[in-house]
Design a protein around this motif. Structure first.
Motif, PDB file in Angstrom:
ATOM      1  N   VAL A 138      -5.508   1.508  -6.194  1.00  0.00           N
ATOM      2  CA  VAL A 138      -5.030   0.158  -6.442  1.00  0.00           C
ATOM      3  C   VAL A 138      -5.851  -0.826  -5.622  1.00  0.00           C
ATOM      4  CG1 VAL A 138      -3.057  -1.412  -6.255  1.00  0.00           C
ATOM      5  CG2 VAL A 138      -2.695   0.972  -6.929  1.00  0.00           C
ATOM      6  N   ALA A 139      -6.457  -1.790  -6.291  1.00  0.00           N
ATOM      7  CA  ALA A 139      -7.213  -2.830  -5.595  1.00  0.00           C
ATOM      8  C   ALA A 139      -6.271  -4.004  -5.349  1.00  0.00           C
ATOM      9  CB  ALA A 139      -8.385  -3.269  -6.463  1.00  0.00           C
ATOM     10  N   PRO A 140      -6.514  -4.860  -4.393  1.00  0.00           N
ATOM     11  CA  PRO A 140      -7.577  -4.757  -3.390  1.00  0.00           C
ATOM     12  C   PRO A 140      -7.213  -3.778  -2.283  1.00  0.00           C
ATOM     13  CG  PRO A 140      -6.292  -6.740  -3.035  1.00  0.00           C
ATOM     14  CD  PRO A 140      -5.720  -6.079  -4.248  1.00  0.00           C
ATOM     15  N   GLY A 141      -8.163  -3.536  -1.438  1.00  0.00           N
ATOM     16  CA  GLY A 141      -7.962  -2.475  -0.453  1.00  0.00           C
ATOM     17  C   GLY A 141      -8.140  -1.186  -1.220  1.00  0.00           C
ATOM     18  N   GLU A 147      -0.008   6.585  -4.839  1.00  0.00           N
ATOM     19  CA  GLU A 147       1.159   7.191  -4.179  1.00  0.00           C
ATOM     20  C   GLU A 147       1.753   6.272  -3.140  1.00  0.00           C
ATOM     21  OE1 GLU A 147      -1.701   8.868  -4.660  1.00  0.00           O
ATOM     22  OE2 GLU A 147      -0.964  10.215  -6.238  1.00  0.00           O
ATOM     23  N   GLU A 148       0.892   5.616  -2.371  1.00  0.00           N
ATOM     24  CA  GLU A 148       1.467   4.806  -1.293  1.00  0.00           C
ATOM     25  C   GLU A 148       2.257   3.627  -1.833  1.00  0.00           C
ATOM     26  OE1 GLU A 148      -2.675   4.115   0.417  1.00  0.00           O
ATOM     27  OE2 GLU A 148      -1.643   2.313   1.136  1.00  0.00           O
ATOM     28  N   ILE A 149       1.982   3.260  -3.054  1.00  0.00           N
ATOM     29  CA  ILE A 149       2.791   2.211  -3.667  1.00  0.00           C
ATOM     30  C   ILE A 149       3.962   2.799  -4.435  1.00  0.00           C
ATOM     31  CG2 ILE A 149       2.734   0.371  -5.395  1.00  0.00           C
ATOM     32  CD1 ILE A 149      -0.090  -0.193  -4.502  1.00  0.00           C
ATOM     33  N   LEU A 193       8.819   3.357  -3.793  1.00  0.00           N
ATOM     34  CA  LEU A 193       9.669   2.778  -4.831  1.00  0.00           C
ATOM     35  C   LEU A 193      10.477   3.874  -5.532  1.00  0.00           C
ATOM     36  CD1 LEU A 193       7.142   0.215  -6.378  1.00  0.00           C
ATOM     37  CD2 LEU A 193       9.226  -0.342  -5.139  1.00  0.00           C
ATOM     38  N   VAL A 194       9.823   4.956  -5.875  1.00  0.00           N
ATOM     39  CA  VAL A 194      10.525   6.037  -6.563  1.00  0.00           C
ATOM     40  C   VAL A 194      11.610   6.621  -5.658  1.00  0.00           C
ATOM     41  CG1 VAL A 194      10.271   8.358  -7.526  1.00  0.00           C
ATOM     42  CG2 VAL A 194       8.596   6.593  -8.074  1.00  0.00           C
ATOM     43  N   GLU A 195      11.261   6.736  -4.394  1.00  0.00           N
ATOM     44  CA  GLU A 195      12.214   7.254  -3.411  1.00  0.00           C
ATOM     45  C   GLU A 195      13.435   6.349  -3.314  1.00  0.00           C
ATOM     46  OE1 GLU A 195      11.989  10.045  -2.026  1.00  0.00           O
ATOM     47  OE2 GLU A 195      13.506   9.902  -0.464  1.00  0.00           O
TER      48      GLU A 195
END
Lengths: 158, 580, 406
Positions: free
Chosen positions: B189-192, B197-199, B203-205
């Protein structure tokens, strides 16, 4: 009461008189705020116009325009918000079409499309509102008086 | 409001600003002659001192009375006066502000006589409006305390998590078998250089943990009926068909990537792939080989005259990763403009340049040509900046294609010319023209993941306002001014069922119903915004705004040029040729 | 459903700093959810830059009307306290909360007592009093302290006693539970890009000054003139002036491409003969309707697009206009052209008063998020247009409600 039989000249009508009777329908959003701004700037305008504020000019139908003329108006102006900016989901687009139709109607019945002004303004357009009112008034004055005997009795005081 | 046939008039001098031009004595005399006026008072400045409190007391004591206030304009102080009277417990419908300052005294200062006549006319018009004004019946709707979120991409998940963790009951519906939407197809996922997964995982959790979020996977929305506060939604999925009641709906159905069929020899030449296919290759491992990205494929043209916003950042992101994994690889981006606005995306662009990614600008009238026999050999491009034609050798050509809207006949929202759902303009940009229906993420307009998360939360904030109380005044749903001016009413006695109002309503608030007497138009007070379009097109004045019906307007117009009680003007002019 | 704080007063308010569209959106959504909000604005009116703009893209509508509705909602909302002429001077940490120290320096004319009669302006000898611009709500007269000589003539002229030339500033302390920075942007200093000629001639203007210069309600009532009064025949718009430039603002300001397109279009619409040239690097039309606006409303009006980053802008001697030296990269030819007006578009920077630095969340001048109860939205966080700023305001309100206040 003596009947007034002569038509006053353009000059006599403008010199120290009220100017032609114009009914203005304006929405209370951008165009109304623009008129308000003209007022706060104290821009001088002819005195013959009266404003009716409506929520949106989409509520103006040709009936009320014809009514205005039958009540002595010499011109009718309909002011709405800019075509990109109606807060009622582009109801002003429908209004624009309806006013075009009304203009045709006025032409057909002999009142003349030139007596109906449709314009779209913004809240910052105070100068433009004043200029428009002056020019529309001037335009109406160049047109022959709408013949209606009673209209003469109703002429605004000088 | 009680019916009255007279009003009290209050003329404000505005400390001379008005009565220096408008002759108040003359005005009072004229109003005294008017049978509709039961009293005329003058004050110095209604907005200051005790005057307003006195007025409130007076009106409070005489419960049915109505007052016309002639003074400055609504925007100046008029609205404020009405607000203050309301705060004193006076029904604002009993008061009318007539502007004789900005609309009269201040613009006709050089013509005091005409200004006085005009003021008299304006006051009479105001009296007429006030006498004819009726009040729209207020409707209170019961709100179903639930929000339906359609779509579980970043926008939908963010909305669901925000609402759910606040305590709202949420139903999250996802047509595929998995949460995440586009996040399942992106490599990073941009930017960075964030992983999906880190996004996605937090949320799923959160969705899993928060008990008041119910998830229906493999479920579609078939139909939405009802209106804000009480939507009825028909769902179908692996559990069969279900019916759900919900107070608000957040549409987060996303958009779909276009396949570049027939473009740049896609499908014909091995090695020519779409942007989404590139994402997949990255997910499976680190791709190798010289790569050329071609931007603005099948977009910013006649067929799709828009910029899809996400494709340049995606190519930048992938180009950087290619170079960082192997600096010797040649990576070139062929573009028409590099759409990397703002702070983080511009930095992404700079990173790409620093990493050695080549950028070549081309003219849409002279697009690049992909060369090769059974697989890609390179791309021939006319460099718009150097004027030279170059052949860039490559093993892979990535075609950056846009997102295009998904068609979904179940969602009762209108779309713009590009097919994305329209929002209420101005500052209500996750709210649609249907109250209670909100839209966020790429269904609204192509947006990056961060933007989608933000929009999801914004939609959650708006939905929260709707469902957070058990009852809601329908006129308060309007949003942009707090309450609406009026709610259209259709007289069931005179309505002929012609349907003009149904067509004219910009908010689809009007519909025809079958009754014993035939078809009748009915206005949904939840959706009506009070513009009056229906009243304008009704052939027999059955549809009307009670606060300003066409009969009121007609009467107002009758009062517009009444002038003062007159003799023929010619009698005033001595020796004039008119005296014949 | 068990929602927190549905009704009643919240003990600890949220401080929203900045009364532009981002701050207004945040304040309204927080207040609707039951929180008390202190909305702080350093100028005398809410609305920010949006209300001031003559036209907005891509609708060409003015900014005032929609913003005005929201401003009124803020002013009327029982849970929002609006503080104009106010800045935050201190944020004291406490036990699970903060104390905000606000400093209010109101205008000498009290807006609640001013009836806009203007008698003060009529008697003022120093042109120190004027009616507020049309975007200011509510309208009133204001005294410019820099020009005021304290003669007191205005006080005698005022019929309502609204003027106090020695009006005291006030300090207000209030307990708050969270802060939203929504301080927006300001025009950046272009002295680090001296080749652009900023400040060397009145006809070289930054984009926001030009907006006012050609505004319908501005000094020229919509006409395009030079400062010496003659009509302008050619106008140059220089994009990325002071942006995408490591010397001043390295980021792209996100709004200037569309802003220039809109301005050029309106210059042409009102004055059909004026030649408009936009010197650009990229034309960023990524938002809804932007690309069609570019094609149908701008290019169709005959506006010239030259891909170039001008290397030198300077006033020509003899009042002969402004010279712009550039290399047209698409034809690889250097050129010099004369223009009557030059608009420098790009140099916008986030407003970052020192107090923000005390909460320690700055990156490159932008207000990032780091501390739990401090959030940011709008341009001060990252360049954003009106739509994005409003959305971010609402999103931040939701974040504040769910993450910070639980």
């Amino acid at each position: 009461m003596k009947a007034c039989t002569t038509e006053k000249t353009l000059q006599e009508r403008t010199r120290g008189t009220a100017g032609p009777k114009i009914l203005v329908f304006s929405c209370r959003w951008c165009s109304g705020i623009g008129a308000d701004d003209a007022g706060r700037k104290r821009l001088s305008m002819p005195t013959g116009f009266r404003c009716v504020e409506v929520e949106c000019i989409a509520s103006i139908d040709p009936d009320i325009i014809l009514k205005a003329f039958s009540e002595g108006a010499e011109g009718v102006a309909v002011f709405g918000c800019h075509l990109g900016g109606c807060r009622y989901n582009r109801a002003n687009h429908a209004a624009a079409k309806r006013m075009a139709m009304a203009a045709t109607l006025l032409e057909t019945v002999g009142i003349g499309a030139g007596r109906l002004l449709t314009s779209f303004g913004t809240a910052h357009e105070g100068y433009q509102f004043a200029e428009l009112m002056r020019r529309f008034s001037q335009r109406i004055e160049t047109l022959p008086t709408l013949t209606r005997k009673e209209a003469r009795d109703w002429r605004l005081g000088g | 409001m009680t019916f009255v046939d007279t009003v009290a008039c209050l003329l404000c001098r505005c400390h001379g600003e008005i009565d220096d031009v408008v002759d108040f004595d003359r005005l009072q005399l004229q109003l005294a002659d008017d049978g509709r006026v039961d009293s005329v008072e003058v004050c110095d400045a209604l907005c200051l001192g005790d005057s307003l409190a006195n007025l409130a007391r007076k009106m409070g004591a005489d419960n049915g009375s109505r007052t016309l206030i002639a003074g400055c304009s609504a925007l100046a102080r008029g609205d404020e006066l009405v607000d203050r009277l309301t705060a004193h417990g006076i029904d604002p419908g009993r008061v009318k502000i007539t502007d004789i300052r900005e609309g009269c005294a201040w613009i006709h200062a050089d013509q005091p006589k005409e200004a006085t006549s005009k003021a008299a006319d304006l006051v009479r018009m105001g009296i007429t409006a006030l006498l004819h004004r009726q009040t729209s019946p207020e409707v209170e709707i019961e709100i179903c305390p639930r929000v339906l979120v359609i779509g579980s991409g970043p926008a939908g998940m963010a909305a669901a998590v925000a609402l759910g963790s606040y305590g709202v009951s949420v139903v999250l519906v996802e047509s595929t078998g998995k949460l995440g939407g586009m996040l399942n197809y992106l490599s990073r996922v941009a930017p960075g250089d964030r992983t999906t997964e880190e996004i996605q995982e937090p949320l799923v959790e959160a969705i899993r943990k928060v008990p008041n979020i119910q998830v229906h996977l493999g479920t579609r929305v078939d139909k939405i009926e009802g209106s804000a506060g009480n939507f009825e939604v028909f769902l179908s999925g692996k559990n069969g068909e279900t019916r759900l009641e919900t107070g608000a709906i957040i549409v987060a159905t996303g958009a779909k990537p276009v396949l570049p069929r027939g473009m740049y020899r896609y499908g014909e030449l091995a090695g020519v792939i779409s942007g989404m296919e590139m994402e997949k290759i990255f997910k499976d491992g680190m791709p190798a080989g010289d790569t050329v990205f071609i931007q603005c494929v099948a977009v910013r043209n006649q067929a799709r005259p828009y910029c899809s916003a996400v494709c340049c950042p995606a190519s930048l992101k992938n180009a950087i990763r290619l170079k960082e994994s192997n600096n010797k690889v040649d990576v070139t981006i062929l573009h028409r403009d590099v759409m990397s606005p703002g702070r983080h995306l511009e930095e992404l662009y700079r990173c790409a340049t620093a990493a050695g990614v080549g950028f070549i600008r081309f003219d849409p009238d002279d697009p690049p040509r992909v060369e090769g026999n059974d697989k890609v050999a390179g791309v021939r491009v006319a460099d718009a900046l150097s004027g030279q034609k170059r052949l860039i050798e490559a093993e892979r050509v990535v075609l950056a294609t846009p997102l295009e809207p998904r068609e979904n006949s179940a969602i009762p929202l209108s779309a713009d010319n590009h097919g994305f759902y329209t929002v209420q303009s101005f500052l209500h940009t996750v709210e649609t023209t249907v109250p209670g229906l909100f839209v966020c993420g790429s269904a609204r307009w192509p947006v990056m993941v961060d933007g989608a998360l933000t929009q999801g939360r914004a939609a959650a904030a708006k939905a929260l306002d709707l469902v957070s109380r058990p009852k809601y005044r329908a006129s308060g749903l309007i949003g942009f001014q707090g309450t609406r001016f009026a709610c259209a009413q259709v007289s069931q006695k005179t309505c002929t069922g012609c349907g003009n109002c149904v067509a004219a309503c910009p908010f689809d608030a009007c519909h025809l119903e079958k009754t014993k007497e035939g078809l009748r138009a009915v206005v949904n007070p939840v959706c009506c915004m009070g513009c009056g379009s229906c009243a304008a097109v009704c052939p027999n004045q059955s549809a009307a705004l009670p606060e300003m019906a066409s009969i009121s307007m007609a009467r107002i117009v009758e009062n517009a040029f009444a002038g003062r009680p007159l003799r023929c003007r010619c009698a005033d002019t001595q020796g004039s040729a008119a005296n014949q | 459903m068990n929602l927190p704080l549905q009704t009643g007063e919240a003990e600890d308010s949220i401080l929203v700093v900045g009364g532009g569209v981002a701050g207004i959106s945040a304040a309204l959504d927080l207040a609707r959810a039951g929180r008390s909000v202190h909305l702080v604005e350093r100028n005398g009116e809410l609305g920010g830059w949006t209300a001031r703009l003559d036209k907005l893209y891509p609708t060409d509508h003015c900014g005032f009307c929609p913003v005005w509705s929201e401003v009124r909602l803020c002013q009327r909302h029982p849970r929002i306290t609006v503080h104009t002429w106010t800045t935050v001077v201190e944020l004291e940490s406490g036990d699970g909360f903060r104390t905000a120290v606000l400093h209010r320096a109101p205008n000498a004319i009290d807006v609640d007592s001013c009836i806009c009669c203007g008698r003060c302006a009529q008697v003022c000898q120093n042109a120190a009093v004027a009616l507020t611009d049309p975007h200011v709500y509510p309208p009133a007269f204001r005294i410019d302290a820099a020009r005021c000589t304290d003669c007191g003539l205005c006080i005698d002229a005022c019929p309502t006693g609204a003027i106090d030339l020695h009006r005291q500033s006030e300090v207000l302390r209030t307990r708050i539970q969270g802060v939203v920075w929504a301080t927006g942007f300001e025009v950046a200093d272009l002295s680090m890009a001296p080749e652009l000629g900023a400040g060397s001639h009145p006809d070289i203007m930054d984009a926001l000054a030009f907006e006012n210069w050609i505004a319908e309600a501005g000094p020229n009532q919509g006409r395009v003139r030079c400062h010496d009064g003659r009509p302008a025949a050619q106008v140059a718009f220089i994009q990325c002036a002071g942006a995408r430039d490591r010397r001043s603002q390295p980021q792209c300001s996100a709004v200037c491409c569309m802003h220039a397109l809109k301005q050029a279009r309106w210059v042409r619409r009102r004055n059909g003969d004026v030649r408009c040239v936009i010197f650009y690097t990229d034309i960023r039309t990524e938002g809804r309707g932007y690309e069609t606006y570019f094609r149908n409303e701008v290019l169709a009006e005959g506006i010239e697009m030259i891909r170039a980053r001008p290397g030198l802008v300077y006033p020509l001697p003899g009042g002969d206009g402004i010279a712009v030296k550039y290399e047209n990269t698409l034809v690889q030819k250097p050129a010099m052209e004369q223009f009557d007006l030059v608009v420098l578009n790009g140099g916008l920077r986030p407003v970052c008063p020192e107090i923000i630095q005390a909460t320690g969340v700055l990156t490159g001048g932008f207000v990032e998020e780091g501390i739990r109860d401090v959030l940011s939205c709008g341009f001060c966080k990252a360049p954003a247009d009106v739509e994005m700023a409003a959305i971010q305001g609402s999103a931040v309100a939701m974040e504040m409600l769910t993450e910070v206040l639980r």
